[in-house]
Motif scaffolding. Structure first.
Motif, PDB file in Angstrom:
ATOM      1  N   THR A   5       0.806  -1.224   0.000  1.00  0.00           N
ATOM      2  CA  THR A   5       0.000   0.000   0.000  1.00  0.00           C
ATOM      3  C   THR A   5       0.835   1.268   0.000  1.00  0.00           C
ATOM      4  OG1 THR A   5      -0.138  -0.066   2.405  1.00  0.00           O
ATOM      5  CG2 THR A   5      -1.959  -1.031   1.163  1.00  0.00           C
ATOM      6  N   GLU A   6       2.128   1.151   0.231  1.00  0.00           N
ATOM      7  CA  GLU A   6       2.942   2.365   0.249  1.00  0.00           C
ATOM      8  C   GLU A   6       3.064   3.002  -1.125  1.00  0.00           C
ATOM      9  OE1 GLU A   6       5.533  -1.248   0.121  1.00  0.00           O
ATOM     10  OE2 GLU A   6       4.183  -0.481   1.646  1.00  0.00           O
ATOM     11  N   CYS A   7       2.726   2.285  -2.165  1.00  0.00           N
ATOM     12  CA  CYS A   7       2.830   2.857  -3.512  1.00  0.00           C
ATOM     13  C   CYS A   7       1.478   2.932  -4.216  1.00  0.00           C
ATOM     14  CB  CYS A   7       3.820   2.062  -4.354  1.00  0.00           C
ATOM     15  SG  CYS A   7       3.393   0.339  -4.523  1.00  0.00           S
ATOM     16  N   TRP A   8       0.382   2.742  -3.501  1.00  0.00           N
ATOM     17  CA  TRP A   8      -0.945   2.840  -4.107  1.00  0.00           C
ATOM     18  C   TRP A   8      -1.407   4.285  -4.134  1.00  0.00           C
ATOM     19  CZ3 TRP A   8      -4.489  -1.256  -1.388  1.00  0.00           C
ATOM     20  CH2 TRP A   8      -4.068  -2.540  -1.723  1.00  0.00           C
ATOM     21  N   THR A   9      -2.168   4.632  -5.148  1.00  0.00           N
ATOM     22  CA  THR A   9      -2.933   5.870  -5.135  1.00  0.00           C
ATOM     23  C   THR A   9      -4.391   5.449  -5.037  1.00  0.00           C
ATOM     24  OG1 THR A   9      -3.003   5.883  -7.539  1.00  0.00           O
ATOM     25  CG2 THR A   9      -1.270   7.160  -6.487  1.00  0.00           C
ATOM     26  N   VAL A  10      -5.030   5.836  -3.966  1.00  0.00           N
ATOM     27  CA  VAL A  10      -6.360   5.344  -3.659  1.00  0.00           C
ATOM     28  C   VAL A  10      -7.368   6.482  -3.753  1.00  0.00           C
ATOM     29  CG1 VAL A  10      -7.771   4.202  -1.918  1.00  0.00           C
ATOM     30  CG2 VAL A  10      -5.377   3.635  -2.127  1.00  0.00           C
ATOM     31  N   ARG A  60       2.375   4.804   3.926  1.00  0.00           N
ATOM     32  CA  ARG A  60       2.953   5.720   2.936  1.00  0.00           C
ATOM     33  C   ARG A  60       3.946   6.661   3.587  1.00  0.00           C
ATOM     34  NH1 ARG A  60      -2.070   7.736   1.239  1.00  0.00           N
ATOM     35  NH2 ARG A  60      -3.118   5.864   0.629  1.00  0.00           N
ATOM     36  N   LEU A  61       3.625   7.165   4.771  1.00  0.00           N
ATOM     37  CA  LEU A  61       4.540   8.064   5.471  1.00  0.00           C
ATOM     38  C   LEU A  61       5.803   7.339   5.911  1.00  0.00           C
ATOM     39  CD1 LEU A  61       2.080  10.199   7.592  1.00  0.00           C
ATOM     40  CD2 LEU A  61       3.422  10.928   5.619  1.00  0.00           C
ATOM     41  N   CYS A  62       5.684   6.085   6.298  1.00  0.00           N
ATOM     42  CA  CYS A  62       6.849   5.289   6.676  1.00  0.00           C
ATOM     43  C   CYS A  62       7.767   5.099   5.481  1.00  0.00           C
ATOM     44  CB  CYS A  62       6.396   3.948   7.229  1.00  0.00           C
ATOM     45  SG  CYS A  62       7.741   2.884   7.759  1.00  0.00           S
ATOM     46  N   CYS A  63       7.210   4.778   4.337  1.00  0.00           N
ATOM     47  CA  CYS A  63       7.992   4.606   3.113  1.00  0.00           C
ATOM     48  C   CYS A  63       8.643   5.926   2.711  1.00  0.00           C
ATOM     49  CB  CYS A  63       7.108   4.085   1.990  1.00  0.00           C
ATOM     50  SG  CYS A  63       7.994   3.812   0.445  1.00  0.00           S
ATOM     51  N   PHE A  64       7.906   7.030   2.854  1.00  0.00           N
ATOM     52  CA  PHE A  64       8.456   8.337   2.530  1.00  0.00           C
ATOM     53  C   PHE A  64       9.648   8.657   3.424  1.00  0.00           C
ATOM     54  CE2 PHE A  64       8.604  12.931   3.345  1.00  0.00           C
ATOM     55  CZ  PHE A  64       8.931  13.355   2.071  1.00  0.00           C
ATOM     56  N   GLY A  65       9.595   8.258   4.688  1.00  0.00           N
ATOM     57  CA  GLY A  65      10.711   8.490   5.604  1.00  0.00           C
ATOM     58  C   GLY A  65      11.962   7.758   5.159  1.00  0.00           C
ATOM     59  N   HIS A  66      11.812   6.530   4.658  1.00  0.00           N
ATOM     60  CA  HIS A  66      12.968   5.778   4.165  1.00  0.00           C
ATOM     61  C   HIS A  66      13.585   6.474   2.949  1.00  0.00           C
ATOM     62  CE1 HIS A  66      12.488   2.462   6.871  1.00  0.00           C
ATOM     63  NE2 HIS A  66      11.256   2.215   6.446  1.00  0.00           N
TER      64      HIS A  66
END
Length: 76
Positions: A5-10, A60-66
C-alpha cells in the motif's frame, strides 16, 4: 489486503470499498449477523480501531521516511 500500500494511489470510492469489506469480515469473524444489530463502530473498537485509510496513510509516510533519509546520490 494491504500488501504494497505504500505505492498505491487510492480514490475515496476505493477506500470506502476497502472499509466495507473490512466491516463485513469483522462481522463474519465475530459471528454476528445483521439480526444481532451490532454497530460497525463498536465492532471496530473491539478490533484494531483504525480504518484502512489511516493504515495506508501511515505506511505511505513510513515509506516516505525511508526515501527521505537516503543520500542524494542514490537513485531510488
Amino acid at each position: 489486503m494491504l500488501f504494497g500500500t505504500e505505492c498505491w494511489t487510492v480514490k475515496s470510492q476505493q477506500d470506502n470499498k476497502l472499509n466495507v469489506a473490512d466491516i463485513i469480515m469483522l462481522h463474519w469473524m465475530s459471528r454476528h449477523t445483521r439480526q444481532s444489530r451490532i454497530n460497525n463502530e463498536s465492532l471496530r473498537e473491539k478490533s484494531w480501531g483504525s480504518t484502512y485509510g489511516r493504515i495506508m496513510a501511515e505506511t505511505r509516510l513510513c515509506c516516505f521516511g525511508h526515501v527521505w533519509r537516503k543520500l542524494a546520490e542514490v537513485l531510488v
